[in-house]
Motif scaffolding. Structure first.
Motif, PDB file in Angstrom:
ATOM      1  N   LEU A 171       1.101  -1.246  -0.240  1.00 61.51           N
ATOM      2  CA  LEU A 171       0.266   0.255   0.037  1.00 61.51           C
ATOM      3  C   LEU A 171       0.766   0.957  -0.266  1.00 61.51           C
ATOM      4  O   LEU A 171       0.492   2.152  -1.005  1.00 61.51           O
ATOM      5  CB  LEU A 171      -0.970   0.078   1.245  1.00 61.51           C
ATOM      6  N   SER A 181      -7.666   1.002  -1.631  1.00 59.43           N
ATOM      7  CA  SER A 181      -8.027   0.324  -0.582  1.00 59.43           C
ATOM      8  C   SER A 181      -8.614   1.688   0.653  1.00 59.43           C
ATOM      9  O   SER A 181      -9.526   1.055   0.782  1.00 59.43           O
ATOM     10  CB  SER A 181      -6.048   0.453   0.415  1.00 59.43           C
ATOM     11  N   ASP A 185     -12.071   0.744   1.945  1.00 58.41           N
ATOM     12  CA  ASP A 185     -12.618   1.670   3.541  1.00 58.41           C
ATOM     13  C   ASP A 185     -14.178   2.010   4.224  1.00 58.41           C
ATOM     14  O   ASP A 185     -14.291   1.892   4.907  1.00 58.41           O
ATOM     15  CB  ASP A 185     -11.273   1.544   3.510  1.00 58.41           C
ATOM     16  N   GLU A 213      -8.804  -7.280  -2.524  1.00 59.58           N
ATOM     17  CA  GLU A 213      -8.225  -7.902  -1.803  1.00 59.58           C
ATOM     18  C   GLU A 213      -6.992  -8.644  -2.890  1.00 59.58           C
ATOM     19  O   GLU A 213      -5.920  -9.140  -3.045  1.00 59.58           O
ATOM     20  CB  GLU A 213      -9.020  -8.913  -1.036  1.00 59.58           C
ATOM     21  N   LEU A 216      -5.016  -6.511  -4.763  1.00 61.33           N
ATOM     22  CA  LEU A 216      -3.127  -6.476  -3.152  1.00 61.33           C
ATOM     23  C   LEU A 216      -2.988  -7.700  -3.644  1.00 61.33           C
ATOM     24  O   LEU A 216      -1.243  -7.545  -3.838  1.00 61.33           O
ATOM     25  CB  LEU A 216      -3.937  -6.732  -1.939  1.00 61.33           C
TER      26      LEU A 216
END
Length: 310
Positions: A171, A181, A185, A213, A216
């Motif tokens: 990140l 992200s 969130d 995810e 990521l």
């Protein structure tokens, strides 16, 4: 399969003390001397501790374990800064004291040195964790990132936190991924108590979480952070060969001596999660089980450029 476990949003003083490795009596003392603000009380007039209270208790315990007097810790909090001259002077005086008792107080001196060189929040993490983060640009990690690693280390030990650090390295070194992200969130945080568990937004955010995810995971694999994770296990086994028999359990033998099991610890750490948000997490896990991350690599929409990582 839907999980029946839901973390507590608040915990009583006994669970708070057990999680941080303290005692209810010590926590009451923190309240009495103004080190820890009084939390809200429940209908039974007993204190209820939330996430931020637990973070502060972890700070207090780590700093006290390093030999810093409670009055000095209180003054540091009251001053509203982690690196003020007064606090730095306190650390310097403590280091001089520890140097005179080198053989007996080696562990405490190392902890204080690390808080001075890494910064107070980074210094609260174990060497094994900070070693992996050392090559990141200054300021690239957020306070919340370090708080999460602090909690993870308490539950799963230094190895667990070092593995999780790979997520924050990705990140910190990929701005587009960090923005992605933040959006997910924010969408999850919007699933508060006013949102029903069967609201269409719950499933929609679960899809967004799964997609993130997967993106990521793709970044971690393509940037070599996944290989770094494997190297962490090898390095840990070299440093702690006595843990070799517990390879299958990330927590076994890797937490602080005398600490509770990972399962017990998870049940004592409060998170303010609404039923809708918990359901969203469950749906995201189900999506992950049905659609492994590898299948999402091309759909991630994020280019991976070389980034520093330790």
């Amino acid at each position: 399969m839907r999980s029946s476990f839901m973390p507590p949003r608040q915990v009583k003083i006994g669970d708070a003390a057990a999680f941080v490795g303290s005692t209810p009596r010590a926590i009451r003392h923190y309240h009495e001397i103004g080190l820890l603000p009084e939390p809200a009380r429940g209908g039974d007039d007993r204190r209820r501790y939330e996430y931020e209270d637990m973070i502060r208790l972890l700070w207090i315990r780590k700093m006290a374990d390093a030999g810093i007097a409670l009055d000095d810790i209180r003054d540091a909090f009251t001053g509203g800064t982690d690196s003020g001259e007064d606090f730095a002077g306190t650390l310097e005086r403590l280091e001089e004291t520890l140097a005179e008792q080198e053989a007996k107080l080696r562990r405490q001196r190392t902890a204080v040195q690390r808080m001075r060189t890494e910064g107070s929040r980074m210094g609260l993490l174990s060497d094994f964790v900070t070693e992996r983060l050392k090559d990141l640009p200054e300021g690239s990690l957020r306070q919340a990132d370090l708080d999460i690693l602090l909690v993870t280390e308490r539950i799963f030990g230094p190895l667990g936190a070092a593995v999780q650090a790979g997520r924050f390295i990705a990140l910190a070194t990929h701005p587009a991924l960090r923005e992605y992200s933040d959006r997910v969130d924010a969408a999850e945080e919007a699933l508060d108590d006013s949102v029903a568990v069967d609201d269409p937004r719950v499933a929609q955010v679960a899809v967004e979480r799964h997609a993130f995810e997967s993106a990521l995971h793709a970044v971690i694999e393509e940037s070599g952070l996944g290989e770094d994770d494997d190297a962490l296990f090898d390095a840990w086994d070299v440093l702690h060969p006595e843990d070799g028999e517990d390879e299958a359990d990330l927590g076994s033998g890797r937490r602080e001596a005398g600490s509770m099991s990972a399962f017990e610890a998870v049940g004592k750490m409060p998170y303010d999660l609404s039923p809708a948000r918990v359901r969203c997490m469950e749906l995201a896990e189900e999506l992950s089980a049905q659609d492994p991350p590898a299948a999402w690599s091309k759909a991630a929409g994020l280019s991976v450029s070389p980034a520093p990582h330790s």
